[in-house]
Motif scaffolding. Structure first.
Motif, PDB file in Angstrom:
ATOM      1  N   GLU A  50       0.811  -1.213   0.000  1.00 36.02           N
ATOM      2  CA  GLU A  50       0.000   0.000   0.000  1.00 36.02           C
ATOM      3  C   GLU A  50       0.842   1.258   0.000  1.00 36.02           C
ATOM      4  OE1 GLU A  50      -3.093   0.135   2.866  1.00 36.02           O
ATOM      5  OE2 GLU A  50      -3.681  -1.931   2.513  1.00 36.02           O
ATOM      6  N   GLY A  51       2.085   1.166   0.394  1.00 37.06           N
ATOM      7  CA  GLY A  51       2.956   2.336   0.468  1.00 37.06           C
ATOM      8  C   GLY A  51       4.311   2.027  -0.129  1.00 37.06           C
ATOM      9  N   GLY A  52       5.223   2.974   0.043  1.00 36.23           N
ATOM     10  CA  GLY A  52       6.587   2.749  -0.400  1.00 36.23           C
ATOM     11  C   GLY A  52       6.922   3.310  -1.776  1.00 36.23           C
ATOM     12  N   ARG A  53       6.029   4.123  -2.332  1.00 33.99           N
ATOM     13  CA  ARG A  53       6.272   4.661  -3.677  1.00 33.99           C
ATOM     14  C   ARG A  53       6.500   6.166  -3.690  1.00 33.99           C
ATOM     15  NH1 ARG A  53       2.630   0.773  -3.705  1.00 33.99           N
ATOM     16  NH2 ARG A  53       2.925  -1.011  -5.078  1.00 33.99           N
ATOM     17  N   GLY A  54       6.426   6.804  -2.535  1.00 31.36           N
ATOM     18  CA  GLY A  54       6.515   8.257  -2.463  1.00 31.36           C
ATOM     19  C   GLY A  54       7.800   8.821  -3.031  1.00 31.36           C
ATOM     20  N   MET A  55       8.923   8.298  -2.602  1.00 30.76           N
ATOM     21  CA  MET A  55      10.196   8.837  -3.085  1.00 30.76           C
ATOM     22  C   MET A  55      10.451   8.442  -4.538  1.00 30.76           C
ATOM     23  SD  MET A  55      11.015  10.814  -0.733  1.00 30.76           S
ATOM     24  CE  MET A  55      12.499  11.411  -1.514  1.00 30.76           C
ATOM     25  N   LEU A  56       9.839   7.362  -4.991  1.00 26.26           N
ATOM     26  CA  LEU A  56       9.915   7.011  -6.410  1.00 26.26           C
ATOM     27  C   LEU A  56       9.211   8.086  -7.244  1.00 26.26           C
ATOM     28  CD1 LEU A  56      10.770   4.890  -8.531  1.00 26.26           C
ATOM     29  CD2 LEU A  56       8.539   3.818  -8.180  1.00 26.26           C
ATOM     30  N   LEU A  57       8.067   8.558  -6.762  1.00 23.98           N
ATOM     31  CA  LEU A  57       7.370   9.655  -7.438  1.00 23.98           C
ATOM     32  C   LEU A  57       8.199  10.934  -7.413  1.00 23.98           C
ATOM     33  CD1 LEU A  57       3.722   9.130  -6.182  1.00 23.98           C
ATOM     34  CD2 LEU A  57       4.523   8.959  -8.538  1.00 23.98           C
ATOM     35  N   VAL A  58       8.814  11.230  -6.273  1.00 25.40           N
ATOM     36  CA  VAL A  58       9.660  12.416  -6.173  1.00 25.40           C
ATOM     37  C   VAL A  58      10.809  12.313  -7.176  1.00 25.40           C
ATOM     38  CG1 VAL A  58      11.237  13.721  -4.679  1.00 25.40           C
ATOM     39  CG2 VAL A  58       9.042  12.892  -3.773  1.00 25.40           C
ATOM     40  N   GLN A  59      11.454  11.167  -7.235  1.00 25.82           N
ATOM     41  CA  GLN A  59      12.559  10.965  -8.175  1.00 25.82           C
ATOM     42  C   GLN A  59      12.087  11.144  -9.628  1.00 25.82           C
ATOM     43  OE1 GLN A  59      14.167   6.945  -8.538  1.00 25.82           O
ATOM     44  NE2 GLN A  59      16.227   7.834  -8.535  1.00 25.82           N
ATOM     45  N   ALA A  60      10.893  10.673  -9.932  1.00 21.29           N
ATOM     46  CA  ALA A  60      10.388  10.739 -11.304  1.00 21.29           C
ATOM     47  C   ALA A  60       9.959  12.150 -11.707  1.00 21.29           C
ATOM     48  CB  ALA A  60       9.215   9.778 -11.475  1.00 21.29           C
ATOM     49  N   LEU A  61       9.401  12.920 -10.781  1.00 26.83           N
ATOM     50  CA  LEU A  61       8.823  14.215 -11.120  1.00 26.83           C
ATOM     51  C   LEU A  61       9.739  15.410 -10.884  1.00 26.83           C
ATOM     52  CD1 LEU A  61       5.229  13.671  -9.692  1.00 26.83           C
ATOM     53  CD2 LEU A  61       5.944  13.608 -12.099  1.00 26.83           C
ATOM     54  N   ALA A  62      10.665  15.282  -9.957  1.00 22.66           N
ATOM     55  CA  ALA A  62      11.542  16.409  -9.623  1.00 22.66           C
ATOM     56  C   ALA A  62      12.752  16.445 -10.542  1.00 22.66           C
ATOM     57  CB  ALA A  62      11.990  16.302  -8.167  1.00 22.66           C
ATOM     58  N   GLU A  63      13.235  17.650 -10.768  1.00 24.95           N
ATOM     59  CA  GLU A  63      14.460  17.833 -11.537  1.00 24.95           C
ATOM     60  C   GLU A  63      15.656  17.288 -10.750  1.00 24.95           C
ATOM     61  OE1 GLU A  63      16.442  21.905 -12.584  1.00 24.95           O
ATOM     62  OE2 GLU A  63      14.857  21.466 -14.046  1.00 24.95           O
ATOM     63  N   SER A  64      15.608  17.469  -9.425  1.00 21.73           N
ATOM     64  CA  SER A  64      16.623  16.912  -8.538  1.00 21.73           C
ATOM     65  C   SER A  64      16.009  16.767  -7.148  1.00 21.73           C
ATOM     66  CB  SER A  64      17.869  17.811  -8.488  1.00 21.73           C
ATOM     67  OG  SER A  64      17.532  19.107  -8.043  1.00 21.73           O
ATOM     68  N   TRP A  65      16.635  15.943  -6.331  1.00 22.53           N
ATOM     69  CA  TRP A  65      16.196  15.782  -4.956  1.00 22.53           C
ATOM     70  C   TRP A  65      17.356  15.260  -4.132  1.00 22.53           C
ATOM     71  CZ3 TRP A  65      15.808  11.465  -1.754  1.00 22.53           C
ATOM     72  CH2 TRP A  65      16.020  10.231  -2.359  1.00 22.53           C
ATOM     73  N   GLY A  66      17.257  15.394  -2.819  1.00 20.38           N
ATOM     74  CA  GLY A  66      18.307  14.895  -1.946  1.00 20.38           C
ATOM     75  C   GLY A  66      17.948  15.107  -0.493  1.00 20.38           C
ATOM     76  N   THR A  67      18.950  14.876   0.357  1.00 15.75           N
ATOM     77  CA  THR A  67      18.783  15.073   1.790  1.00 15.75           C
ATOM     78  C   THR A  67      19.935  15.912   2.311  1.00 15.75           C
ATOM     79  OG1 THR A  67      19.989  13.063   2.368  1.00 15.75           O
ATOM     80  CG2 THR A  67      17.599  12.857   2.095  1.00 15.75           C
ATOM     81  N   SER A  68      19.736  16.513   3.457  1.00  9.06           N
ATOM     82  CA  SER A  68      20.808  17.256   4.103  1.00  9.06           C
ATOM     83  C   SER A  68      21.874  16.271   4.574  1.00  9.06           C
ATOM     84  CB  SER A  68      20.259  18.053   5.285  1.00  9.06           C
ATOM     85  OG  SER A  68      19.653  17.191   6.231  1.00  9.06           O
ATOM     86  N   ASP A  69      23.051  16.781   4.880  1.00  5.24           N
ATOM     87  CA  ASP A  69      24.144  15.920   5.328  1.00  5.24           C
ATOM     88  C   ASP A  69      23.781  15.104   6.559  1.00  5.24           C
ATOM     89  OD1 ASP A  69      25.765  16.756   3.257  1.00  5.24           O
ATOM     90  OD2 ASP A  69      26.804  18.269   4.455  1.00  5.24           O
ATOM     91  N   ASP A  70      22.980  15.686   7.448  1.00 11.66           N
ATOM     92  CA  ASP A  70      22.601  14.963   8.661  1.00 11.66           C
ATOM     93  C   ASP A  70      21.329  14.129   8.494  1.00 11.66           C
ATOM     94  OD1 ASP A  70      20.622  16.901   8.651  1.00 11.66           O
ATOM     95  OD2 ASP A  70      21.138  17.729  10.614  1.00 11.66           O
ATOM     96  N   GLY A  71      20.716  14.167   7.301  1.00 15.70           N
ATOM     97  CA  GLY A  71      19.547  13.342   7.009  1.00 15.70           C
ATOM     98  C   GLY A  71      18.226  13.879   7.517  1.00 15.70           C
ATOM     99  N   THR A  72      18.237  14.999   8.227  1.00 13.78           N
ATOM    100  CA  THR A  72      17.002  15.489   8.846  1.00 13.78           C
ATOM    101  C   THR A  72      16.116  16.284   7.890  1.00 13.78           C
ATOM    102  OG1 THR A  72      18.061  17.514   9.643  1.00 13.78           O
ATOM    103  CG2 THR A  72      18.052  15.600  11.138  1.00 13.78           C
ATOM    104  N   ARG A  73      16.630  16.656   6.746  1.00 12.15           N
ATOM    105  CA  ARG A  73      15.861  17.461   5.791  1.00 12.15           C
ATOM    106  C   ARG A  73      15.908  16.799   4.421  1.00 12.15           C
ATOM    107  NH1 ARG A  73      18.580  21.849   6.205  1.00 12.15           N
ATOM    108  NH2 ARG A  73      19.758  21.653   4.300  1.00 12.15           N
ATOM    109  N   THR A  74      14.742  16.657   3.798  1.00 15.85           N
ATOM    110  CA  THR A  74      14.638  16.136   2.440  1.00 15.85           C
ATOM    111  C   THR A  74      14.131  17.273   1.566  1.00 15.85           C
ATOM    112  OG1 THR A  74      14.132  13.931   3.296  1.00 15.85           O
ATOM    113  CG2 THR A  74      13.614  14.344   0.982  1.00 15.85           C
ATOM    114  N   TRP A  75      14.692  17.400   0.380  1.00 22.49           N
ATOM    115  CA  TRP A  75      14.324  18.497  -0.514  1.00 22.49           C
ATOM    116  C   TRP A  75      14.182  17.986  -1.947  1.00 22.49           C
ATOM    117  CZ3 TRP A  75      17.660  19.030  -4.509  1.00 22.49           C
ATOM    118  CH2 TRP A  75      18.953  18.518  -4.333  1.00 22.49           C
ATOM    119  N   CYS A  76      13.472  18.758  -2.746  1.00 28.47           N
ATOM    120  CA  CYS A  76      13.425  18.500  -4.183  1.00 28.47           C
ATOM    121  C   CYS A  76      13.235  19.823  -4.905  1.00 28.47           C
ATOM    122  CB  CYS A  76      12.348  17.490  -4.559  1.00 28.47           C
ATOM    123  SG  CYS A  76      10.651  18.070  -4.404  1.00 28.47           S
ATOM    124  N   VAL A  77      13.625  19.832  -6.174  1.00 28.71           N
ATOM    125  CA  VAL A  77      13.491  21.009  -7.022  1.00 28.71           C
ATOM    126  C   VAL A  77      12.734  20.595  -8.270  1.00 28.71           C
ATOM    127  CG1 VAL A  77      14.733  22.734  -8.391  1.00 28.71           C
ATOM    128  CG2 VAL A  77      15.646  22.012  -6.164  1.00 28.71           C
TER     129      VAL A  77
END
Length: 149
Positions: free
Chosen positions: A114-141
């Protein structure tokens, strides 16, 4: 300037504090699923206030906000989620911080999961994405228009 936006539904019972300045919006809210829809709505309204009128682009940003905020609510740590939206030079940057050092990652969800596809969608739709060095922040452009000269 801090503001407390009006809630949009009866389930929106916690205080939401936001900060708006030219092209940037940020807010914090309790780590609860009831805030996902509110974050999507805030994002769309803010983009329109900044002059973005491409409804397809706004819908893409809404979906990305939903996925990143949901990921923070489900997998985050701490009581609060911090959300930031910035529009500049034809791009929108979405950032969500959740105090968890566990980095967001793309998973392979099974056909019946039922879940587990969210970041796959982010990867597919965003120009770029990543996390902060400490892992506490996720971002996409995501590109939403032409670059300004």
């Amino acid at each position: 300037m801090s503001v407390t936006p009006k809630t949009t539904t009866a389930t929106e019972v916690t205080r939401v504090v936001g900060h708006i300045r030219s092209g940037v919006y940020s807010t914090s809210f309790e780590r609860s699923g009831c805030h996902v829809a509110h974050a999507r709505q805030i994002g769309a309204v803010r983009l329109r206030q900044c002059g973005l009128n491409d409804e397809d682009a706004i819908e893409t940003v809404r979906l990305l906000i939903s996925e990143l905020v949901t990921n923070a609510v489900v997998h985050g740590a701490g009581e609060m989620v911090r959300f930031r939206l910035a529009l500049a030079n034809g791009h929108v940057r979405i950032e969500v911080a959740d105090d968890s050092p566990a980095r967001a990652r793309v998973k392979r969800a099974g056909a019946d999961d039922e879940g587990g596809r969210g970041m796959l969608l982010v990867q597919a739709l965003a120009e770029s994405w990543g996390t902060s060095d400490d892992g506490t922040r996720t971002w996409c452009v995501v590109r939403v228009g032409k670059d300004e000269p």
